[in-house]
Design a protein around this motif. Sequence first.
Motif, mmCIF file in Angstrom:
data_model
loop_
_atom_site.group_PDB
_atom_site.id
_atom_site.type_symbol
_atom_site.label_atom_id
_atom_site.label_comp_id
_atom_site.label_asym_id
_atom_site.label_seq_id
_atom_site.Cartn_x
_atom_site.Cartn_y
_atom_site.Cartn_z
ATOM 1 N N PHE A 108 0.870 -1.183 0.000
ATOM 2 C CA PHE A 108 0.000 0.000 0.000
ATOM 3 C C PHE A 108 0.903 1.227 0.000
ATOM 4 C CE2 PHE A 108 -2.758 -3.148 2.405
ATOM 5 C CZ PHE A 108 -3.440 -3.527 1.254
ATOM 6 N N ALA A 109 1.453 1.532 -1.178
ATOM 7 C CA ALA A 109 2.413 2.630 -1.318
ATOM 8 C C ALA A 109 2.331 3.153 -2.747
ATOM 9 C CB ALA A 109 3.823 2.113 -1.028
ATOM 10 N N PRO A 110 2.786 4.393 -2.979
ATOM 11 C CA PRO A 110 2.715 4.921 -4.350
ATOM 12 C C PRO A 110 3.668 4.203 -5.297
ATOM 13 C CG PRO A 110 3.799 6.508 -2.898
ATOM 14 C CD PRO A 110 3.270 5.416 -2.024
ATOM 15 N N ASP A 111 4.758 3.633 -4.729
ATOM 16 C CA ASP A 111 5.760 3.011 -5.577
ATOM 17 C C ASP A 111 6.530 1.964 -4.792
ATOM 18 O OD1 ASP A 111 7.556 2.478 -7.631
ATOM 19 O OD2 ASP A 111 7.564 4.565 -8.271
ATOM 20 N N PHE A 112 7.396 1.247 -5.513
ATOM 21 C CA PHE A 112 8.268 0.286 -4.842
ATOM 22 C C PHE A 112 9.301 1.051 -4.015
ATOM 23 C CE2 PHE A 112 6.889 -1.697 -8.805
ATOM 24 C CZ PHE A 112 6.363 -2.893 -8.325
ATOM 25 N N ALA A 288 -0.115 7.501 -14.647
ATOM 26 C CA ALA A 288 0.414 7.323 -13.288
ATOM 27 C C ALA A 288 1.897 6.984 -13.342
ATOM 28 C CB ALA A 288 -0.359 6.224 -12.557
ATOM 29 N N GLU A 289 2.263 6.140 -14.307
ATOM 30 C CA GLU A 289 3.665 5.721 -14.466
ATOM 31 C C GLU A 289 4.551 6.918 -14.820
ATOM 32 O OE1 GLU A 289 6.973 3.261 -14.551
ATOM 33 O OE2 GLU A 289 5.018 3.036 -13.615
ATOM 34 N N GLU A 290 4.029 7.808 -15.668
ATOM 35 C CA GLU A 290 4.801 9.015 -16.040
ATOM 36 C C GLU A 290 5.058 9.887 -14.820
ATOM 37 O OE1 GLU A 290 2.352 10.686 -19.084
ATOM 38 O OE2 GLU A 290 3.064 9.285 -20.643
ATOM 39 N N ASN A 311 6.327 15.142 -3.499
ATOM 40 C CA ASN A 311 5.053 14.844 -2.832
ATOM 41 C C ASN A 311 3.863 15.182 -3.723
ATOM 42 O OD1 ASN A 311 6.351 13.880 -0.617
ATOM 43 N ND2 ASN A 311 6.120 15.738 0.625
ATOM 44 N N LEU A 312 3.968 16.304 -4.455
ATOM 45 C CA LEU A 312 2.884 16.699 -5.371
ATOM 46 C C LEU A 312 2.703 15.664 -6.481
ATOM 47 C CD1 LEU A 312 3.423 20.559 -5.761
ATOM 48 C CD2 LEU A 312 1.342 19.438 -4.957
ATOM 49 N N LEU A 313 3.836 15.179 -7.003
ATOM 50 C CA LEU A 313 3.772 14.178 -8.071
ATOM 51 C C LEU A 313 3.158 12.875 -7.551
ATOM 52 C CD1 LEU A 313 7.242 14.941 -9.691
ATOM 53 C CD2 LEU A 313 5.035 15.188 -10.848
ATOM 54 N N PHE A 314 3.547 12.479 -6.338
ATOM 55 C CA PHE A 314 2.975 11.259 -5.752
ATOM 56 C C PHE A 314 1.490 11.444 -5.428
ATOM 57 C CE2 PHE A 314 7.240 9.297 -4.487
ATOM 58 C CZ PHE A 314 7.125 8.290 -5.448
ATOM 59 N N LYS A 315 1.101 12.705 -5.126
ATOM 60 C CA LYS A 315 -0.328 12.978 -4.886
ATOM 61 C C LYS A 315 -1.107 12.759 -6.192
ATOM 62 C CE LYS A 315 -3.638 16.380 -3.185
ATOM 63 N NZ LYS A 315 -4.585 16.110 -4.286
ATOM 64 N N VAL A 317 -0.263 10.654 -8.503
ATOM 65 C CA VAL A 317 -0.336 9.187 -8.651
ATOM 66 C C VAL A 317 -1.498 8.650 -7.826
ATOM 67 C CG1 VAL A 317 0.857 6.984 -8.216
ATOM 68 C CG2 VAL A 317 2.146 8.934 -9.126
ATOM 69 N N LYS A 318 -1.602 9.156 -6.586
ATOM 70 C CA LYS A 318 -2.668 8.704 -5.667
ATOM 71 C C LYS A 318 -4.047 9.046 -6.232
ATOM 72 C CE LYS A 318 -3.477 8.627 -0.692
ATOM 73 N NZ LYS A 318 -3.174 9.259 0.601
ATOM 74 N N ASP A 319 -4.192 10.257 -6.779
ATOM 75 C CA ASP A 319 -5.474 10.690 -7.359
ATOM 76 C C ASP A 319 -5.862 9.816 -8.556
ATOM 77 O OD1 ASP A 319 -5.645 12.625 -5.462
ATOM 78 O OD2 ASP A 319 -5.000 14.285 -6.762
ATOM 79 N N ILE A 320 -4.872 9.496 -9.396
ATOM 80 C CA ILE A 320 -5.143 8.639 -10.562
ATOM 81 C C ILE A 320 -5.563 7.252 -10.083
ATOM 82 C CG2 ILE A 320 -4.099 7.475 -12.564
ATOM 83 C CD1 ILE A 320 -2.332 10.037 -12.893
ATOM 84 N N ARG A 321 -4.875 6.774 -9.058
ATOM 85 C CA ARG A 321 -5.200 5.457 -8.502
ATOM 86 C C ARG A 321 -6.658 5.425 -8.009
ATOM 87 N NH1 ARG A 321 -0.491 3.538 -4.941
ATOM 88 N NH2 ARG A 321 0.448 3.054 -6.932
ATOM 89 N N LEU A 322 -7.088 6.525 -7.398
ATOM 90 C CA LEU A 322 -8.471 6.636 -6.916
ATOM 91 C C LEU A 322 -9.447 6.612 -8.090
ATOM 92 C CD1 LEU A 322 -9.707 6.976 -4.068
ATOM 93 C CD2 LEU A 322 -9.853 9.419 -4.526
ATOM 94 N N GLN A 323 -9.047 7.310 -9.175
ATOM 95 C CA GLN A 323 -9.855 7.346 -10.399
ATOM 96 C C GLN A 323 -10.015 5.938 -10.976
ATOM 97 O OE1 GLN A 323 -8.139 10.595 -12.670
ATOM 98 N NE2 GLN A 323 -9.706 10.316 -14.236
ATOM 99 N N ILE A 324 -8.884 5.190 -10.989
ATOM 100 C CA ILE A 324 -8.892 3.806 -11.502
ATOM 101 C C ILE A 324 -9.851 2.960 -10.669
ATOM 102 C CG2 ILE A 324 -7.501 1.684 -11.731
ATOM 103 C CD1 ILE A 324 -5.089 3.523 -12.411
#
Length: 612
Positions: A108-112, A288-290, A311-315, A317-324
């Motif tokens: 449960f993380a934005p990335d490895f 998200a990958e970009e 942190n903004l970039l990871f946010k 990623v998190k928003d896109i993940r929520l969209q998915i």
Amino acid sequence: MAVTNPHIKKLLTCIELEEQEQVERYSLDQQHSLKSLKAEGLALHPITVTRKNFGYADYPEISFKLSYPVEINLFKDGAAIECFCTGEEPVKGVLLNLDGRSGEFRLFAPDFPDWIEDKNVGIKLAPDQRTTSIMKTTLNNLEANKELYRLFEEIHGTEAVRQQQFNREERSIIFTNKNLNPSQQAAVQAMVANNEMLIIHGPPGTGKTTTLIEGILQLIQQGEKIIVAAPSNTAVDNIAKGLIEKGVAVLRVGNSSKTDALVFAHTPEGKLANSREQKEIKQLKIRAEEFRKMALKYKRSFGKEEREQRNLLFKEVKDIRLQIKKLQAYNEEKLFEQADVILGTPIGLYDADLRHLKFNCLVMDEAGQCIEPLAWCVFPLAQKYILAGDHLQLPPTVLSNEAAQLGFNTSILETAAKTMQPVFLLNTQYRMRQPIAGFSSQYFYEGRLMTDEKLLSTAQHLTFIDTAGSGFNEEHGQDGMSLKNEGELQIVNKIIESENINIEQTAFISPYAGQVAAARDLLAKQMRISTIDSFQGQEQHTIILSLVRSNDDGIIGFLKDYRRMNVALTRAKEQLYVIGDSATLGNDAFFIAFLKYVEEFGTYRTVWEWEL
């Protein structure tokens, strides 16, 4: 509203105790070294990462292998874990599967984490706060649901115990499976007539899954929509496969990482694999990958501005993940409506958020392995219930002794079977030769468990090998906690040699993890080696059971958990060898009865027959 029912209060207390025990037991701190966690089977370290990918809802998923044998009994599918590396902040996740020496988990993380492929990486069990929170919420709301609370009171005997009211309208059933025996047919007819709760008691090898599949087919023919739950993914998939083969419209929700191709095609991911919606999700994953790659340009040591940018970039990623997630949920909605049967573990079904759908019946398999609060998490989804399993085999695993003493390891099946009558017993077993099945039938099933006539035999299928007086005493294993008995392992090798046993058709089982660890060093690698607990639900042509206990005081420890012995004695199809010390076992009524049974229906041998 405050909880008033004493049984609900007790269950809530048990959940708290179990939560405290998890926090205490799973902590990696000064009191709990990594060595001690590994010895207790609570940590796997080191692991070798074999594959990394972004899986469901774009979470990082990691495949790994172990280069050493380990007892993985506590690492169940869906267990909460933490991935750790010395000197780094651990990352929370969930174990997707673990089979032998290879497994998979989701973080449960934005990335490895940067350190994921370091040599010192491991995973350990972590407190499952999410499941705990779901169970507490469910129990706290139970009294407000009048129909469900009435059922709770019935199960706990606070209302007058009464015979189940079946729908007595005569319906002639045309069985799709023509091979069902009379007890299986009676159970299927009861499934169709059931109006509230039905219990199907399926001892080892009695065709419980076959019976449930036939019953579900009959209910679908009556126009009912069914939900199927089981505490293990394996049990869920077994029923899913049986229904798919019959052409039923099924949807398997929850952890689909380990499902084979047949079942995967019936998961939301499998059904949407080449759809327009999936292409949209794929585009979001690329975005998200970009963002992730841009964030990773900022390495571990950077200033305030870079940190904010990362942190903004990871946010993003998190928003896109929520969209998915939202898009997947929207797409799954149509699939839920189309399915006649939806299957999953209790938490998998809870997460699928099916409350707005109307299910006629909930079928719970392996209900003897399900702690009661988990059952109440899925009971609100249906109007009537079928509980199937065997409460005379191993109960659910509970860490807290205090919670177990309060009855937390009493399954929903065991609780309900005391008050909800009648219980439908599947009374014919198709797994074992009669001499192997006979003792369990007598001791656990009041002599009511019969053997299919094809398995009746007067040949020797059961052997007890007595180590009394041999000096093969129990001792503590390397971890200093679990017991082993190397003398008994020497005998195993001698039996295999002298009896010309095919080791690929043989399993060695023992109640003690210490003995299993020693066996992996001393016995043939091709043989399946397992604790009894890990072998529940499985079978093998030949079983060699090592009881380990041999001491001057007649202490047999948790051999006194006779349900564990019931599992152990009912795994072999053709040959069962039991190795033990009659002098140590002979003070216990259960083992006295077993030894008498062997003398009458099996072969009693002594260790002195072999040169050791």
